[in-house]
Design an enzyme around this catalytic site. Structure first.
Site, PDB file in Angstrom:
ATOM      1  N   ARG A 197     -27.994 -50.964 -16.102  1.00 23.34           N
ATOM      2  CA  ARG A 197     -27.059 -52.018 -16.458  1.00 23.34           C
ATOM      3  C   ARG A 197     -25.619 -51.262 -16.893  1.00 23.34           C
ATOM      4  O   ARG A 197     -25.729 -50.775 -17.825  1.00 23.34           O
ATOM      5  CB  ARG A 197     -27.650 -53.102 -17.635  1.00 23.34           C
ATOM      6  CG  ARG A 197     -28.884 -53.821 -17.485  1.00 23.34           C
ATOM      7  CD  ARG A 197     -29.141 -54.846 -18.342  1.00 23.34           C
ATOM      8  NE  ARG A 197     -30.586 -54.903 -18.474  1.00 23.34           N
ATOM      9  CZ  ARG A 197     -31.108 -55.752 -17.862  1.00 23.34           C
ATOM     10  NH1 ARG A 197     -30.824 -56.520 -16.578  1.00 23.34           N
ATOM     11  NH2 ARG A 197     -32.677 -56.052 -17.763  1.00 23.34           N
ATOM     12  N   ARG A 256     -33.799 -56.367 -14.162  1.00 20.76           N
ATOM     13  CA  ARG A 256     -34.054 -57.796 -13.976  1.00 20.76           C
ATOM     14  C   ARG A 256     -32.868 -58.557 -14.369  1.00 20.76           C
ATOM     15  O   ARG A 256     -32.130 -58.533 -15.463  1.00 20.76           O
ATOM     16  CB  ARG A 256     -35.191 -58.198 -15.128  1.00 20.76           C
ATOM     17  CG  ARG A 256     -35.528 -59.728 -15.084  1.00 20.76           C
ATOM     18  CD  ARG A 256     -36.725 -59.891 -16.043  1.00 20.76           C
ATOM     19  NE  ARG A 256     -38.046 -59.302 -15.383  1.00 20.76           N
ATOM     20  CZ  ARG A 256     -38.897 -58.696 -15.969  1.00 20.76           C
ATOM     21  NH1 ARG A 256     -38.785 -58.730 -17.451  1.00 20.76           N
ATOM     22  NH2 ARG A 256     -39.931 -58.261 -15.559  1.00 20.76           N
ATOM     23  N   HIS A 298     -35.575 -46.423 -15.401  1.00 19.73           N
ATOM     24  CA  HIS A 298     -35.043 -47.016 -16.650  1.00 19.73           C
ATOM     25  C   HIS A 298     -34.460 -45.883 -17.659  1.00 19.73           C
ATOM     26  O   HIS A 298     -33.795 -46.238 -18.666  1.00 19.73           O
ATOM     27  CB  HIS A 298     -36.344 -47.814 -17.247  1.00 19.73           C
ATOM     28  CG  HIS A 298     -35.812 -48.406 -18.475  1.00 19.73           C
ATOM     29  ND1 HIS A 298     -36.111 -48.296 -19.750  1.00 19.73           N
ATOM     30  CD2 HIS A 298     -34.880 -49.630 -18.393  1.00 19.73           C
ATOM     31  CE1 HIS A 298     -35.643 -49.351 -20.685  1.00 19.73           C
ATOM     32  NE2 HIS A 298     -35.007 -50.001 -19.940  1.00 19.73           N
ATOM     33  N   TYR A 303     -25.856 -53.716 -29.418  1.00 18.56           N
ATOM     34  CA  TYR A 303     -27.276 -53.457 -29.467  1.00 18.56           C
ATOM     35  C   TYR A 303     -27.317 -52.135 -30.226  1.00 18.56           C
ATOM     36  O   TYR A 303     -26.269 -51.306 -30.326  1.00 18.56           O
ATOM     37  CB  TYR A 303     -27.783 -52.742 -28.037  1.00 18.56           C
ATOM     38  CG  TYR A 303     -28.184 -54.155 -27.201  1.00 18.56           C
ATOM     39  CD1 TYR A 303     -27.828 -55.408 -27.409  1.00 18.56           C
ATOM     40  CD2 TYR A 303     -28.837 -53.684 -26.077  1.00 18.56           C
ATOM     41  CE1 TYR A 303     -28.037 -56.471 -26.591  1.00 18.56           C
ATOM     42  CE2 TYR A 303     -29.105 -54.846 -25.169  1.00 18.56           C
ATOM     43  CZ  TYR A 303     -28.768 -56.099 -25.329  1.00 18.56           C
ATOM     44  OH  TYR A 303     -29.227 -57.122 -24.700  1.00 18.56           O
ATOM     45  N   ARG A 345     -39.514 -54.381 -33.005  1.00 18.57           N
ATOM     46  CA  ARG A 345     -38.437 -55.496 -33.019  1.00 18.57           C
ATOM     47  C   ARG A 345     -39.386 -56.820 -32.426  1.00 18.57           C
ATOM     48  O   ARG A 345     -39.265 -58.031 -32.987  1.00 18.57           O
ATOM     49  CB  ARG A 345     -37.206 -55.345 -32.138  1.00 18.57           C
ATOM     50  CG  ARG A 345     -36.547 -56.327 -32.288  1.00 18.57           C
ATOM     51  CD  ARG A 345     -35.283 -56.394 -31.162  1.00 18.57           C
ATOM     52  NE  ARG A 345     -35.774 -56.599 -29.909  1.00 18.57           N
ATOM     53  CZ  ARG A 345     -35.404 -56.115 -28.629  1.00 18.57           C
ATOM     54  NH1 ARG A 345     -34.314 -55.150 -28.645  1.00 18.57           N
ATOM     55  NH2 ARG A 345     -35.883 -56.453 -27.564  1.00 18.57           N
ATOM     56  N   HIS A 350     -32.490 -51.844 -30.672  1.00 18.92           N
ATOM     57  CA  HIS A 350     -32.656 -51.513 -29.305  1.00 18.92           C
ATOM     58  C   HIS A 350     -33.074 -50.012 -29.361  1.00 18.92           C
ATOM     59  O   HIS A 350     -33.637 -49.630 -28.264  1.00 18.92           O
ATOM     60  CB  HIS A 350     -31.623 -51.676 -28.406  1.00 18.92           C
ATOM     61  CG  HIS A 350     -32.040 -51.790 -26.858  1.00 18.92           C
ATOM     62  ND1 HIS A 350     -31.341 -50.785 -26.077  1.00 18.92           N
ATOM     63  CD2 HIS A 350     -32.588 -52.546 -26.107  1.00 18.92           C
ATOM     64  CE1 HIS A 350     -31.713 -50.555 -24.933  1.00 18.92           C
ATOM     65  NE2 HIS A 350     -32.629 -51.879 -24.649  1.00 18.92           N
TER      66      HIS A 350
END
Length: 707
Positions: free
Chosen positions: A397, A427, A457, A490, A586, A614
């Protein structure tokens, strides 16, 4: 805030003892929590932030809206996955809950959460906002002047883009877009063609703002707003002249948003995804939200149309799209009602170029407390540096209009070899990533879509620079995305290094992603789906052996989620051997801590605060020679076995000590924003001891690292 009350087990009584029999005593389903219900528990913790009166008022509004958005995504992905399993079958999860039982429990627990959200909105937050001069005015609060202004707005700005549809044999039920605002209207009378009244549907186009700011001269308040749903309901009769409107009821349907592309059967993944994205908004329905006062016969028609059972119905006492109220946060300039601003600290990089500093020592960045601008500056320098020959980067992203993307484009135009691995299947960012890929390809960037069947990822950046007669590799590895926006909200860890072994490992991974080769052997990094899962199990087993030998043995780790059953069983075995295990998870956690004879030595906590936790950090005691790793991977089945992930060691002792203190020790000491997972799947809020000082991990880092 007081300690939360203990809640009953979401799906069954906790396992009170270690079960015997069989080769692996830790496969008993009673030892695993259900993933979906654990995810709903996380959303309860987000709601608790909204209900915390010590948090600034507009931040509480944001938490409420985040909890609503989280629930939307939960139904689009997790609940939709369970419904698919219910219809088509498949293996049971480790907790043994059947899809039918899981779906029933999901709706039961989600229903209670939705009730809590709207009760808090109606009884607490909306009145508190009004007291602070921020009013979201319902229809009953409109005076004649305001109603006239809104009517004019409706006639001039809203009605022209609406297309109401009367339902009859020649006008079948329209396609309803995922999460769109709609109004079902009950009509009486006969139209110009002699057709008798019945039902009609009004769909609100995405082009219309969901919340309207009112002029001061009209409402009398500087921060007064009206929801689009209220405007549509108030003037719905304007869309059906001559007919009598007997009722108008807003509704919203949530649909399965998972994309299904058989990658091995398509010649062009980007084209296949474009086709799939076009139909995503109209996939199978999983939830129907409708106004609380909608008559039962109308509800039944909608349920039948969307092929939903009664338990998938959520009657709403308020706007069905409550999450849209988050727009108020940015529209209201009231700093005293928000968290205090802060300035992230820039990295300590010196020299003519950032590479001079990185070549001398590793550079650690802890976001958002330390500025992501450092990453952007390094990329900008690389794009213009005549000695930089090549840049390779993964993008999962990136965000719209990212300066990082501009640097990649500049580098390509400056004649550098630029390769970018873009994950098209990120996603809800698929469409943006397809556009990004097209844009980069237009300027000559080599764009790679990763590996068939495995999402990429990993967060990696490799810069190849000529220095004298040699080439040197500079690497950035991180736990979070290369996204300037999320880097402000984050928590993540990033590392710049010129370590030759790490540089070679990253080079080999890029080579693997862009070309064809057999499994590669890495010296420093662990990589999914090849060595990370095995490496974690090996390090857990090492601590287990140490404990059995009477040596100190400790595992401490921080991540977003934990559900991989082999890792959980290894942790149970380690606990039984005496390993002391502290996990900071988390979100969803499928491990049951504190079960006698099984997980007595495991403690699990979750920290929910101003920033979204994160970062993934793993620490192993290793008999006095501790090892610490940062990673892009959670301890989830998908991350460890079905994705391209990286896990990198912090080799510099001072930086390793810093990562441990800031990311592990600091969070284990939190007694204001931490929640402890109980063996029954519920969470209890941690509170400061009566004779002790309150400690917030995030606030301490703000005070320590920010300017």
């Amino acid at each position: 805030m007081s300690t939360a009350k203990r809640k009953p087990s979401p799906e069954r009584s906790p396992a009170p003892r270690r079960v015997g029999g069989g080769e692996d005593p830790f496969r008993d389903p009673a030892l695993f929590l259900n993933r979906e219900l654990s995810q709903l528990e996380f959303n309860r913790r987000v709601m608790a932030q909204a209900m915390d009166a010590s948090i600034p008022l507009l931040e509480r509004l944001k938490y409420l809206c985040i909890s609503c958005t989280n629930l939307d995504e939960f139904f689009e992905i997790r609940a939709a996955t369970v419904r698919t399993a219910l219809e088509y079958g498949g293996p049971l999860p480790p907790d043994g809950l059947t899809p039918a039982a899981a779906m029933g429990a999901i709706h039961e627990h989600a229903g209670r959460l939705v009730q809590a959200q709207y009760q808090f909105w109606n009884d607490t937050l909306r009145p508190a906002l009004a007291d602070a001069g921020i009013r979201i005015l319902p229809r009953e609060a409109w005076n004649a002047k305001l109603r006239r202004w809104l009517h004019e707005l409706f006639i001039e700005e809203i009605l022209p883009v609406l297309s109401p549809l009367g339902l009859d044999p020649s006008h079948p039920f329209p396609r309803i877009l995922n999460k769109s605002l709609n109004v079902v209207v009950v009509l009486e009378g006969r139209d110009a063609f002699g057709r008798s009244g019945g039902m009609a549907i009004v769909r609100a186009p995405r082009s219309l703002p969901r919340i309207v700011r009112l002029p001061l001269e009209v409402s009398g308040g500087e921060n007064d707003f009206v929801l689009l749903s209220a405007i549509l309901s108030a003037f719905v009769d304007e869309m059906f002249p001559g007919m009598r409107v007997k009722g108008a009821y807003q509704f919203r349907v949530t649909r399965n948003s998972e994309l299904f592309v058989d990658e091995e059967e398509v010649e062009n993944l980007a084209h296949a995804l474009k086709d799939e994205l076009a139909g995503r908004g109209f996939r199978r329905a999983v939830r129907l939200e409708i106004a609380e006062n909608c008559p039962t016969p109308i509800v039944r028609i909608l349920l039948q149309n969307f092929d939903l059972q009664e338990n998938a119905l959520y009657r709403i006492n308020g706007p069905v799209n409550l999450n849209r109220v988050i727009a108020v946060y940015d529209m209201v300039d009231r700093p005293e009602l928000k968290f205090p601003s802060f300035t992230p600290r820039p990295a300590r990089i010196s020299g003519d170029t950032p590479f001079d500093s990185i070549s001398r020592h590793d550079v650690l960045l802890h976001h958002p407390y330390e500025s992501f601008q450092t990453v952007l500056d390094v990329m900008k320098a690389a794009a213009h540096d005549p000695d930089v020959l090549a840049i390779k980067q993964t993008l999962y992203r990136a965000g719209a209009n990212s300066p990082l993307v501009e640097s990649l484009i500049t580098a390509a135009r400056n004649g550098k070899d630029v390769t970018v691995v873009i994950e098209l299947r990120a996603r809800f960012d698929e469409e943006a990533n397809i556009r990004l890929a097209d844009r980069l390809q237009e300027v000559g960037v080599q764009v790679v879509y990763g590996v068939v069947g495995y999402k990429t990822h990993a967060k990696m950046l490799l810069i190849v620079r000529r220095e004298g007669s040699k080439l040197r590799r500079y690497v950035h590895l991180g736990t979070g995305n290369y996204h300037p926006g999320t880097a402000r909200v984050y928590t993540d860890v990033g590392l710049f290094t010129a370590d030759p072994d790490i540089g070679n490992d990253v080079h080999l991974i890029f080579q693997q992603l862009s070309g064809l080769c057999t499994e590669i052997k890495l010296k420093r990094l662990l990589q999914s789906p090849f060595t990370l899962h095995k490496g974690l199990l090996r390090m857990i087993e090492r601590e287990t052996r140490l404990a059995r030998a009477g040596r100190p043995a400790t595992i401490q780790a921080k991540m977003n989620a934990l559900n991989e059953p082999t890792v959980i069983r290894a942790l149970y075995e380690a606990s039984c051997a005496g390993v002391q295990i502290d996990l900071i998870v988390r979100g969803a956690c499928c491990l049951r801590p504190g079960v006698p004879g099984v997980s007595e030595n495991i403690r699990v906590r979750s920290v929910v605060g101003r920033f979204l936790e994160h970062s993934r950090v793993y620490w192993f005691g290793n008999d006095g020679e501790p090892e610490i790793y940062c990673s892009s991977a959670d301890w989830m089945e998908r991350n460890l076995l079905r994705r391209i992930e990286t896990c990198f060691p912090i080799l510099d002792r001072d930086l390793a000590a810093r990562v441990y203190e800031e990311e592990i020790g600091n969070y284990l000491a939190d007694n204001t924003q931490a929640w402890e997972l109980q063996s029954d799947g519920s969470y209890l809020r941690v509170t400061p001891p009566e004779d002790g000082m309150p400690h917030s991990a995030q606030r301490s880092l703000l005070a320590r690292l920010c300017e």
